[in-house]
Design a protein around this motif. Structure first.
Motif, PDB file in Angstrom:
ATOM      1  N   THR A 164       0.861  -1.177   0.000  1.00 13.12           N
ATOM      2  CA  THR A 164       0.000   0.000   0.000  1.00 13.12           C
ATOM      3  C   THR A 164       0.894   1.223   0.000  1.00 13.12           C
ATOM      4  N   VAL A 165       0.624   2.130  -0.915  1.00 14.47           N
ATOM      5  CA  VAL A 165       1.280   3.436  -0.938  1.00 14.47           C
ATOM      6  C   VAL A 165       0.296   4.453  -0.362  1.00 14.47           C
ATOM      7  N   LEU A 166       0.742   5.188   0.643  1.00 17.77           N
ATOM      8  CA  LEU A 166      -0.086   6.234   1.243  1.00 17.77           C
ATOM      9  C   LEU A 166       0.532   7.585   0.922  1.00 17.77           C
ATOM     10  N   ARG A 167      -0.221   8.395   0.188  1.00 16.33           N
ATOM     11  CA  ARG A 167       0.245   9.732  -0.197  1.00 16.33           C
ATOM     12  C   ARG A 167      -0.286  10.752   0.810  1.00 16.33           C
ATOM     13  N   TYR A 168       0.621  11.237   1.654  1.00 15.54           N
ATOM     14  CA  TYR A 168       0.227  12.163   2.707  1.00 15.54           C
ATOM     15  C   TYR A 168       0.043  13.571   2.157  1.00 15.54           C
ATOM     16  N   PHE A 169      -0.977  14.231   2.674  1.00 10.67           N
ATOM     17  CA  PHE A 169      -1.087  15.664   2.464  1.00 10.67           C
ATOM     18  C   PHE A 169      -0.384  16.329   3.668  1.00 10.67           C
ATOM     19  N   ASN A 170      -0.828  17.409   4.222  1.00  4.98           N
ATOM     20  CA  ASN A 170      -0.040  18.081   5.265  1.00  4.98           C
ATOM     21  C   ASN A 170      -0.352  17.515   6.637  1.00  4.98           C
ATOM     22  N   VAL A 171       0.625  16.889   7.240  1.00  4.19           N
ATOM     23  CA  VAL A 171       0.454  16.198   8.511  1.00  4.19           C
ATOM     24  C   VAL A 171       0.786  17.162   9.658  1.00  4.19           C
ATOM     25  N   ALA A 172      -0.041  17.154  10.689  1.00 12.02           N
ATOM     26  CA  ALA A 172       0.153  18.103  11.785  1.00 12.02           C
ATOM     27  C   ALA A 172      -0.435  17.532  13.070  1.00 12.02           C
ATOM     28  N   GLY A 173      -0.228  18.248  14.180  1.00 13.60           N
ATOM     29  CA  GLY A 173      -0.760  17.819  15.468  1.00 13.60           C
ATOM     30  C   GLY A 173       0.200  16.915  16.211  1.00 13.60           C
ATOM     31  N   ALA A 174      -0.317  16.291  17.248  1.00 12.17           N
ATOM     32  CA  ALA A 174       0.477  15.404  18.101  1.00 12.17           C
ATOM     33  C   ALA A 174      -0.458  14.402  18.757  1.00 12.17           C
ATOM     34  N   ASP A 175       0.134  13.354  19.306  1.00 12.21           N
ATOM     35  CA  ASP A 175      -0.647  12.339  19.997  1.00 12.21           C
ATOM     36  C   ASP A 175      -1.536  12.992  21.058  1.00 12.21           C
ATOM     37  N   PRO A 176      -2.844  12.740  21.047  1.00  9.75           N
ATOM     38  CA  PRO A 176      -3.729  13.382  22.026  1.00  9.75           C
ATOM     39  C   PRO A 176      -3.362  13.094  23.475  1.00  9.75           C
ATOM     40  N   GLU A 177      -2.685  11.959  23.717  1.00 11.53           N
ATOM     41  CA  GLU A 177      -2.266  11.628  25.079  1.00 11.53           C
ATOM     42  C   GLU A 177      -0.904  12.218  25.441  1.00 11.53           C
ATOM     43  N   GLY A 178      -0.315  12.962  24.523  1.00 13.45           N
ATOM     44  CA  GLY A 178       0.951  13.619  24.806  1.00 13.45           C
ATOM     45  C   GLY A 178       2.161  12.720  24.790  1.00 13.45           C
ATOM     46  N   ARG A 179       2.072  11.552  24.135  1.00 16.28           N
ATOM     47  CA  ARG A 179       3.186  10.612  24.141  1.00 16.28           C
ATOM     48  C   ARG A 179       4.200  10.879  23.038  1.00 16.28           C
ATOM     49  N   ALA A 180       3.818  11.593  21.991  1.00 18.51           N
ATOM     50  CA  ALA A 180       4.714  11.877  20.872  1.00 18.51           C
ATOM     51  C   ALA A 180       4.215  13.122  20.158  1.00 18.51           C
ATOM     52  N   GLY A 181       5.115  13.706  19.374  1.00 21.22           N
ATOM     53  CA  GLY A 181       4.786  14.891  18.599  1.00 21.22           C
ATOM     54  C   GLY A 181       5.935  15.222  17.675  1.00 21.22           C
ATOM     55  N   GLN A 182       5.853  16.379  17.038  1.00 20.08           N
ATOM     56  CA  GLN A 182       6.937  16.833  16.162  1.00 20.08           C
ATOM     57  C   GLN A 182       7.997  17.504  17.033  1.00 20.08           C
TER      58      GLN A 182
END
Length: 337
Positions: A164-182
């Motif tokens: 499967t190829v997934l073509r991302y558009f603009n990815v943003a935000g972070a894990d709602p539980e605060g476990r990961a982010g940019q």
């Protein structure tokens, strides 16, 4: 049965690792940590520090951990950098991906999920872009990813791979539980940069170009929450394991926001009226990129849970504040190479 996640210590990869571990998958991460962060990983994930083009290492990991699938994120992703360093992008995104695919075939891996990008569409003009839209990338980043898509499709035909190829558009935000982010301080994503300005990490924000053929003159993008994108990878994995067909799918919400729209939402959510500087256009930026997002719903049964720009911004801001306080996370299991 384990999953190898290349680039899994990066922004998107670490969120996919969270989604996989949350459902009790056994995950091995291969990352050179050039842009990723070991402390972004779930502590249950095994981290091996190395290069995806190291065929002997990939073969050993497949044999040692019983790898049955590869989810491939490891790549260079900054469009302006690709314009100034095209050979670096063709090496990092195309040549190294070719080495990974060859190692996967030799080791008997049969399922691959590939992280691609809306940049393969180039500058398609206004309107929503379906997967049937001609691929015509306008920068080396998009070209390097499209070449990898072609390689994967050709390899699948020759060797019976499922993908499967997934073509991302603009990815943003972070894990709602605060476990990961940019976590990268030098990230170029608009919501990340605006959040850094709002929390005092940066002095101000630049808008690159206000003369595009859009309602307010600034670029329009489709912003998808990183956790919704992670769920798309899980849905793709489920479909492949069930014998699903090879697919290329857009990952977005099907609506666009201009740069000025995003800046205003960040100001409203943060309560900070930060300075904005108007600068010339950057090379390689198309005016509008909005996903035709129905096919991924139809094919994978994927439905977004966080399709709301203020929510995306709120999670991004929460992660920036967490970075400012300093993260206190457990370390993942680091395998020796």
């Amino acid at each position: 049965m384990s999953i190898l996640v290349t680039g899994g210590a990066g922004y998107i990869g670490s969120h996919v690792v969270l989604a996989l571990v949350d459902r009790a998958e056994d995950v091995v991460v291969l990352d050179d940590l050039s842009t990723g962060f070991a402390d972004s990983l779930h502590p249950a994930a095994r981290l091996v520090v190395g290069d995806v083009s190291d065929a002997a290492l990939v073969a050993r990991l497949v044999a040692e951990y019983g790898i049955t699938e590869i989810i491939h994120f490891a790549a260079k992703i900054v469009v302006p950098d690709s314009v100034s360093d095209p050979l670096g992008y063709y090496l990092g995104n195309t040549a190294k991906t070719r080495s990974l695919f060859a190692a996967a075939v030799a080791a008997g891996v049969k399922r691959i999920i590939f992280s691609s990008t809306a940049a393969v569409y180039g500058d398609p003009g206004a309107g929503v872009i379906s997967e049937d839209h001609p691929a015509a990338p306008i920068n080396p980043y998009g070209r390097s990813k499209l070449m990898s898509e072609w390689m994967l499709a050709d390899t699948a035909r020759a060797h019976g791979l499922q993908y499967t190829v997934l073509r991302y558009f603009n990815v943003a935000g972070a894990d709602p539980e605060g476990r990961a982010g940019q976590s990268s301080r030098q990230a170029t994503h608009l919501i990340k940069v605006a959040s850094q300005v709002a929390t005092g990490e940066r002095a101000g924000l630049e808008i690159f170009g206000t003369d595009y053929a859009t309602p307010d003159g600034t670029c329009i993008r489709d912003y998808i929450h990183v956790s919704d994108l992670a769920r798309a990878h899980v849905a793709a994995l489920n479909a492949l394991r069930a014998g699903g067909q090879n697919l290329t799918l857009n990952c977005g919400y099907g609506r666009g926001y201009s740069v000025r729209d995003v800046v205003e939402v960040v100001k409203q959510v943060s309560g900070v009226d930060f300075p904005v500087k108007i600068s010339p256009r950057r090379s390689g930026d198309p005016a509008t990129l909005v996903a035709g997002a129905q096919r991924i719903r139809d094919e994978l049964g994927w439905e977004p849970l966080l399709d709301d720009l203020p929510t995306i911004v709120r999670h991004a801001l929460a992660w920036e504040r967490r970075l400012g306080r300093g993260k206190a996370q457990q370390s993942p299991q680091v395998a020796t190479v």
